[in-house]
Scaffold this motif. Structure first.
Motif, short mmCIF file in Angstrom:
data_model
loop_
_atom_site.label_atom_id
_atom_site.label_comp_id
_atom_site.label_asym_id
_atom_site.label_seq_id
_atom_site.Cartn_x
_atom_site.Cartn_y
_atom_site.Cartn_z
N GLU A 686 0.83 -1.20 0.00
CA GLU A 686 0.00 0.00 0.00
C GLU A 686 0.86 1.25 0.00
N ARG A 687 0.70 2.07 -1.01
CA ARG A 687 1.46 3.31 -1.07
C ARG A 687 1.11 4.21 0.11
N GLY A 688 2.11 4.79 0.70
CA GLY A 688 1.90 5.73 1.80
C GLY A 688 1.68 5.06 3.13
N ARG A 689 1.58 3.71 3.14
CA ARG A 689 1.36 3.03 4.41
C ARG A 689 2.01 1.65 4.38
N ILE A 690 3.32 1.64 4.23
CA ILE A 690 4.06 0.39 4.21
C ILE A 690 4.04 -0.23 5.61
N PRO A 691 3.76 -1.51 5.74
CA PRO A 691 3.75 -2.14 7.07
C PRO A 691 5.07 -1.93 7.80
N ALA A 692 4.97 -1.76 9.11
CA ALA A 692 6.17 -1.48 9.92
C ALA A 692 7.21 -2.57 9.75
N MET A 693 6.78 -3.81 9.59
CA MET A 693 7.71 -4.91 9.40
C MET A 693 8.60 -4.66 8.19
N LEU A 694 8.03 -4.16 7.11
CA LEU A 694 8.79 -3.93 5.89
C LEU A 694 9.65 -2.67 6.01
N SER A 695 9.06 -1.59 6.48
CA SER A 695 9.79 -0.32 6.51
C SER A 695 10.98 -0.37 7.47
N ALA A 696 10.89 -1.16 8.53
CA ALA A 696 12.01 -1.25 9.47
C ALA A 696 13.23 -1.90 8.83
#
Length: 966
Positions: A686-696
């Motif tokens: 999802e653009r603008g709302r990457i899951p925290a698991m991925l963004s970390a």
């Protein structure tokens, strides 16, 4: 236009003497005027920025030859013979245009300006050009030179570079390291303990080559390398048009699945690229390849600014495929690379002449849910009715302003485009209507319906966008509910229109016409402009033409980067002057030529790299080599690399015995609990709302083309391993998979499942001591007073999945019998035919009161028939009900006697029309000494309760041995 010194003037005059060589000695008075009054001023005040000898030609304009002056710059022709007032050159030196005052510094004297005005009025006579002479030779960009194949292997090229620095390659890695390295590199999955042991036992000379071939033939190869490509393509499953975050694309996954399938089939790379740019224009193409057009279609969208949408497509295509930062030439000529602004807008001519087909192409067969056809037709009719009604109202309004537009048309004469924009703003007129008046269009106020978007108001923009979002939301619901798969395709508009340069990036200030053509640095130009439709197919063919020196180099470098952690060119999407030079240019060129000669086979390229001694060398440190080459650019060892987050997650699922190896299909939520066992490449992005698991863990942003993923080390990564419900869930499942009863065997099973090997002696002793210690008693899981689910025909069914902040029926929505129903802490939505239910279970016999407010919202263009809310007791039946439609109702009740275990269901159903059924309702149940708040008590599933084996598995998941390739 920079000022020149006297010495510079003499040098330029000498050059000009050559440029104008061959002019007859007997000149006309007009030519005499040019030679004596005009040319010396151009030399002195203009050539510093507008000649072949300028360090960087500004505005795409040269004034050092007749042909160049007639051609003009980014703003178009600067001299209109006979029309001084209409000539940009005259306006600029008069300094009457606030946005265009030349030359910099002191302006020209009135006498000089008068000389220029006379020259233009007399026909702007100039001598014919002789052969051009450049003031200085430009730099040569290495990546634009033809790649040449050199004899030798990969190892020969690397050894040569090392030898020049007195270095040598490291010895070969051990076999356990090799099989883990190559398995993860090719498929993203670590080998099992059994696979590792079989490879270590196989002493045949072709054992490693056989392993490489087996991995390249695996369907998981396409999943691994498909994810790498999706970074290049800025793939996402949602639009996020800056207003409607989270709006799903209906069939985005068909592009992702096409990429995976194409890579598994070893589709030639030139064909792979051609289909992604122009599959719909390729003659006799198999319709399954239309899914490839998602490369263009699935980028970011800017409903209020088409130039931004087009810019995204230009950037992804040029940086991703050619390794050139063409988007940097949007407002001016590229500061460093040979990319003029006109080249940018020649590509703009291609990508601005695209549209979404009325009907997206069907890709397969499936049982089409017929109910959605009627819903979509209803929304489409509402869109058409709104456009027609508001268009008629706007035209009627403009016709009342005819006198004002007539006056503005007169006042706009002689003004520049920015000044006209300012006039429109001050008088509160519409620029499109004024331009129709200026063009003397018949009945200029009667703007055609097709141009409604050029005249609508801010409110109309919001309302039409809301209707479009409503349609796309229903289309996505149909797609996720089993509709036949379709391609997220694009097509050329029926009558493509060539773009103009946007002077200084302003779309309302058009400059020179820029027909579609290939980049001039690659042999393109206006003389060989594209002729077929938008020019998209011709552009695609120019990209994959073997004469193009960039395409093969760029993809070879990307493949190398993912195998070694760094490309031969460390800036994989910038092969220009500002990018890094290749560490091994001869190797890069040789591999690029071989790729083209092999029929563009990526799997052959992989095999050559994977079987080289350079790839197979160990990753141990060498202090002497590190002192000479600290970044390992010369490849004296293999780089140590951490698993990307997708591979990390997938290998946890594999170790826990849960991994679903199915290929393709609808996206699922990566944040859902219990977690989906599918591979991460299929997770919803999802653009603008990457899951925290991925963004970390440095997941690439889908907002734009991602050349590479930067590797960071931050506290959130350690906290993920310690506290993530996903990690603990896999640890619990891994512990549950242990079949042995003896402690040493249990430890051995966990090591083999998670680390792919048996424990060493010391590890076994420590592990046995850990699992044999005093076992703690697991406390019973506490259940709250609230439950969440759906009610159909009086039967309550609990939601099985908690997704980030909501309870729902599956890993994607709609989800079977649960349909699109969900519940958040304060809001929710019923399914198409099922009611959504928040159930409260009384912990005791008590008298209670209920407090709360049921609210249903409607937009400026209302639709649907609202929802009905009810409170139903398992013992007393229905206690109350309310209907809300764009309104709210107080849901207060008192004096209700309930017994222990009695349930109160707060039910919301969709009434007859299931559209626009989102609601807010967070009731509170109050007793004399206690209360239960739906909002404050809202929780997801209880945390996993790990036993001692699960805790050991949790420890092993946190080791570097698991988290790194090696």
């Amino acid at each position: 236009m920079n000022c020149e010194t006297i010495q510079g003037m003499r040098a330029h005059s000498e050059i000009l003497a050559l440029c104008w060589a061959g002019v007859a000695l007997a000149q006309s008075p007009a030519l005499d005027h040019f030679e004596t009054k005009i040319r010396p001023v151009l030399v002195a005040r203009c050539y510093g920025c507008h000649s072949a000898g300028a360090a960087a030609i500004q505005g795409g304009l040269r004034l050092d030859s007749t042909a160049a002056m007639q051609r003009g710059g980014n703003s178009g022709p600067v001299v209109l013979a006979g029309d001084a007032d209409g000539s940009v050159l005259i306006r600029s030196i008069r300094r009457t245009d606030k946005s265009l005052q030349m030359p910099p510094g002191p302006g020209l004297s009135k006498e000089v300006v008068a000389d220029f005005e006379r020259w233009v009025k007399d026909g702007a006579v100039m001598p014919m050009d002789a052969a051009p002479v450049r003031a200085k030779a430009g730099k040569t960009l290495w990546s634009l030179q033809k790649p040449v194949r050199q004899p030798g292997s990969i190892d020969d090229f690397v050894k040569k570079g090392l030898a020049e620095k007195g270095l040598a390659m490291s010895s070969e890695a051990d076999r356990r390291t090799l099989i883990r390295r190559v398995s993860i590199d090719v498929t993203g999955l670590a080998p099992t303990a059994a696979e590792t042991e079989a490879f270590m036992a196989d002493r045949s000379p072709d054992a490693y080559g056989t392993l490489v071939d087996r991995l390249l033939a695996s369907p998981h190869y396409g999943e691994r390398w498909g994810r790498h490509w999706l970074d290049v393509a800025r793939y996402a499953d949602s639009v996020n048009d800056s207003v409607n975050a989270g709006q799903r694309y209906p069939w985005s996954y068909t592009y992702r699945d096409w990429v995976i399938s194409a890579l598994n089939a070893d589709m030639p790379y030139d064909q792979f690229v051609l289909y992604q740019l122009a599959a719909d224009r390729v003659p006799n193409v198999d319709k399954k390849h239309l899914a490839a057009l998602g490369f263009i279609r699935l980028g970011r969208e800017f409903p209020k600014s088409q130039p931004e949408t087009v810019d995204d497509r230009i950037d992804a295509s040029t940086r991703g495929l050619l390794g050139l930062t063409v988007a940097c030439a949007r407002c001016h000529d590229h500061k460093y690379d040979p990319i003029p602004t006109k080249d940018y807008y020649s590509l703009y001519s291609i990508f601005s002449n695209l549209r979404e087909p009325e009907e997206l192409p069907v890709l397969g067969k499936a049982a089409e849910p017929t109910v959605y056809a009627a819903r979509l037709a209803k929304i489409r009719a509402a869109q058409d009715e709104y456009r027609k009604r508001r268009h008629a109202e706007m035209v009627a309004f403009f016709q009342t302003q005819d006198a004002e537009y007539q006056k503005a048309t007169v006042d706009a004469k002689g003004l520049s485009n920015p000044e006209i924009e300012e006039l429109v703003r001050q008088r509160q007129l519409n620029l499109h209507v004024l331009n129709r008046w200026r063009k003397e269009v018949a009945n200029p106020s009667a703007v055609p319906l097709a141009e409604f978007e050029q005249i609508y108001t801010e409110g109309d923009s919001n309302n039409t966008r809301a209707l479009r979002v409503r349609y796309n939301t229903m289309l996505a619901q149909a797609a996720y509910d089993g509709a036949v798969p379709r391609a997220m395709a694009i097509e050329d508009v029926p009558e493509p229109v060539a773009a103009h340069v946007f002077v200084r990036g302003n779309a309302n200030n058009p400059g020179a016409l820029t027909p579609p053509h290939a980049l001039t640095c690659l042999g393109g130009g206006e003389d060989n402009a594209f002729r077929e439709g938008s020019g998209r197919l011709e552009f695609a063919r120019s990209v994959v033409d073997k004469v193009n020196p960039l395409t093969a180099r760029v993809i070879v470098n990307r493949v190398w980067m993912h195998h070694f952690g760094m490309g031969l060119v460390p800036t994989p999407s910038d092969f220009g002057f500002r990018g890094d030079l290749p560490s091994h240019p001869e190797l890069l060129d040789t591999l690029a030529v071989e790729l083209m000669q092999s029929g563009w086979s990526l799997k052959r390229l992989h095999r050559r790299i994977l079987t080289s001694a350079v790839y197979r060398q160990g990753s141990g440190n060498n202090e002497a080599a590190r002192a000479v080459d600290p970044e390992n650019r010369l490849l004296w060892r293999m780089n140590r690399r951490r698993l990307e987050i997708e591979s990390l997650r997938d290998n946890m699922l594999l170790a826990a015995g849960r991994l679903d190896r199915g290929v393709g299909g609808l996206p699922f939520s990566l944040a859902a609990l219990p977690s989906s066992p599918r591979r991460s490449v299929y997770g919803f992005v999802e653009r603008g709302r990457i899951p925290a698991m991925l963004s970390a863990f440095d997941f690439s942003s889908p907002d734009q083309h991602a050349p590479l993923r930067f590797v960071t080390t931050v506290p959130q990564q350690a906290l993920f391993f310690l506290n993530s419900p996903f990690v603990m869930e896999q640890a619990v499942r891994a512990g549950a998979e242990v079949k042995s009863r003896e402690a040493d065997a249990q430890v051995g099973e966990l090591y083999r499942a998670i680390l792919g090997r048996s424990p060493a002696a010391g590890e076994l002793i420590a592990g046995v001591r850990f699992v044999s210690g005093e076992t703690e008693k697991l406390a019973a899981t506490e259940t709250g007073a609230w439950q969440y689910g759906v009610t159909e025909r009086g039967r309550f069914t609990a939601f099985p999945v908690f997704n980030a902040d909501r309870w729902q029926g599956g890993y994607a929505s709609p989800a079977g019998a649960f349909s699109k129903a969900f519940l958040r802490a304060t809001s929710g939505e019923p399914g198409d035919t099922t009611a959504v239910t928040r159930r409260w279970v009384s912990p005791e016999t008590v008298t209670i009161a209920i407090d709360g407010s049921l609210r249903h919202n409607q937009g400026a263009v209302p639709y649907g028939d609202g929802v009905r809310g009810r409170v139903v007791s398992s013992r007393q039946g229905e206690l109350a009900s309310w209907v809300v439609n764009g309104s709210s109702a107080e849901t207060k009740m008192a004096g209700i006697k309930v017994e222990k275990g009695e349930t109160l269901d707060f039910i919301v159903d969709p009434r007859k029309d299931p559209e626009s059924d989102g609601f807010n309702w967070a009731p509170t149940v109050k007793a004399a000494s206690q209360s239960w708040s739906a909002k404050d008590d809202f929780v997801g599933p209880p945390a996993a309760r790990p036993n001692v084996l699960a805790r050991l598995a949790h420890v092993l998941f946190q080791t570097n041995e698991f988290a790194f390739v090696e």
